[in-house]
Design a protein around this motif. Structure first.
Motif, PDB file in Angstrom:
ATOM      1  N   ARG A 230      36.127  45.734  83.233  1.00 48.59           N
ATOM      2  CA  ARG A 230      37.370  46.250  84.082  1.00 48.59           C
ATOM      3  C   ARG A 230      37.287  45.631  85.244  1.00 48.59           C
ATOM      4  O   ARG A 230      36.143  45.705  85.979  1.00 48.59           O
ATOM      5  CB  ARG A 230      37.154  47.737  84.369  1.00 48.59           C
TER       6      ARG A 230
ATOM      7  N   ASN B 257      39.146  51.824  90.166  1.00 47.78           N
ATOM      8  CA  ASN B 257      39.383  52.964  89.573  1.00 47.78           C
ATOM      9  C   ASN B 257      40.594  53.908  89.797  1.00 47.78           C
ATOM     10  O   ASN B 257      40.969  54.641  88.916  1.00 47.78           O
ATOM     11  CB  ASN B 257      38.051  53.797  89.273  1.00 47.78           C
TER      12      ASN B 257
ATOM     13  N   VAL C 256      42.474  52.699  79.745  1.00 49.38           N
ATOM     14  CA  VAL C 256      41.274  53.410  79.695  1.00 49.38           C
ATOM     15  C   VAL C 256      41.521  54.999  79.502  1.00 49.38           C
ATOM     16  O   VAL C 256      42.069  55.799  80.077  1.00 49.38           O
ATOM     17  CB  VAL C 256      40.713  53.211  80.996  1.00 49.38           C
TER      18      VAL C 256
ATOM     19  N   SER D  10      43.022  42.510  76.869  1.00 46.22           N
ATOM     20  CA  SER D  10      41.703  42.854  76.403  1.00 46.22           C
ATOM     21  C   SER D  10      41.676  42.166  75.137  1.00 46.22           C
ATOM     22  O   SER D  10      40.661  41.325  74.731  1.00 46.22           O
ATOM     23  CB  SER D  10      41.345  44.267  76.245  1.00 46.22           C
TER      24      SER D  10
END
Length: 177
Positions: free
Chosen positions: A99, A26, A35, A141
């Motif tokens: 993720r 992250n 994101v 994605s």
């Protein structure tokens, strides 16, 4: 405990040892680029997120799986199911998301984990409709979404961050395991 094994991955619930590796994922700007607003998340934010993900498991009977590489035991990231409360126009809906750390990109792990999660959603949890939400322009994605057999259902705008989103969907009647 809910676990799914694929040829290369273990999808499982979260444990304490996952916090630091997920926080490292992250904290990577390349990972977080697509994101929300693109901001990286620190250790405290990641701890709160994992706690929320575990609560969703308890409340909904599904959630985000920790994705572990079977060969090494490394945490690669997450994939799983969530309720997209941030986008009320698609509700009631269950979405699939993922993720992974950038060192795990381009190896088919996201597609492998997402396919196993989709099977879990449709066959084990009895969901008859699953969506996936991506930012317009996130071709990585979009490639995973296409491999899942999902089709574009609508285009919309993120209600907080204002960027364009694409909502794809698949129904149980369209699903081919």
């Amino acid at each position: 405990m809910t676990e799914i094994r694929t040829p290369r991955l273990l999808l499982r619930r979260w444990d304490d040892d996952d916090l630091v590796p997920m926080a490292d994922i992250n904290a990577d700007p390349r990972v977080m680029h697509w994101v929300d607003d693109g901001a990286v998340h620190d250790l405290d934010h990641t701890a709160e997120a994992i706690e929320r993900w575990e609560e969703e498991w308890d409340e909904e009977g599904f959630g985000l799986f920790a994705v572990e590489l079977l060969a090494s035991g490394e945490l690669a990231g997450f994939t799983g199911l969530y309720v997209p409360d941030f986008l009320p126009e698609v509700g009631p809906a269950v979405a699939i998301g993922w993720r992974l750390g950038q060192q795990f990109w381009g190896q088919g792990y996201a597609s492998e984990a997402a396919q196993a999660t989709l099977e879990f959603a449709l066959q084990d949890r009895g969901l008859d409709h699953v969506i996936s939400i991506s930012r317009a322009g996130d071709t990585a994605s979009e490639n995973v979404i296409r491999k899942l057999g999902m089709v574009l259902e609508r285009e919309t705008t993120h209600p907080v961050h204002g960027h364009p989103l694409r909502v794809h969907a698949i129904d149980l009647t369209e699903y081919q395991a």
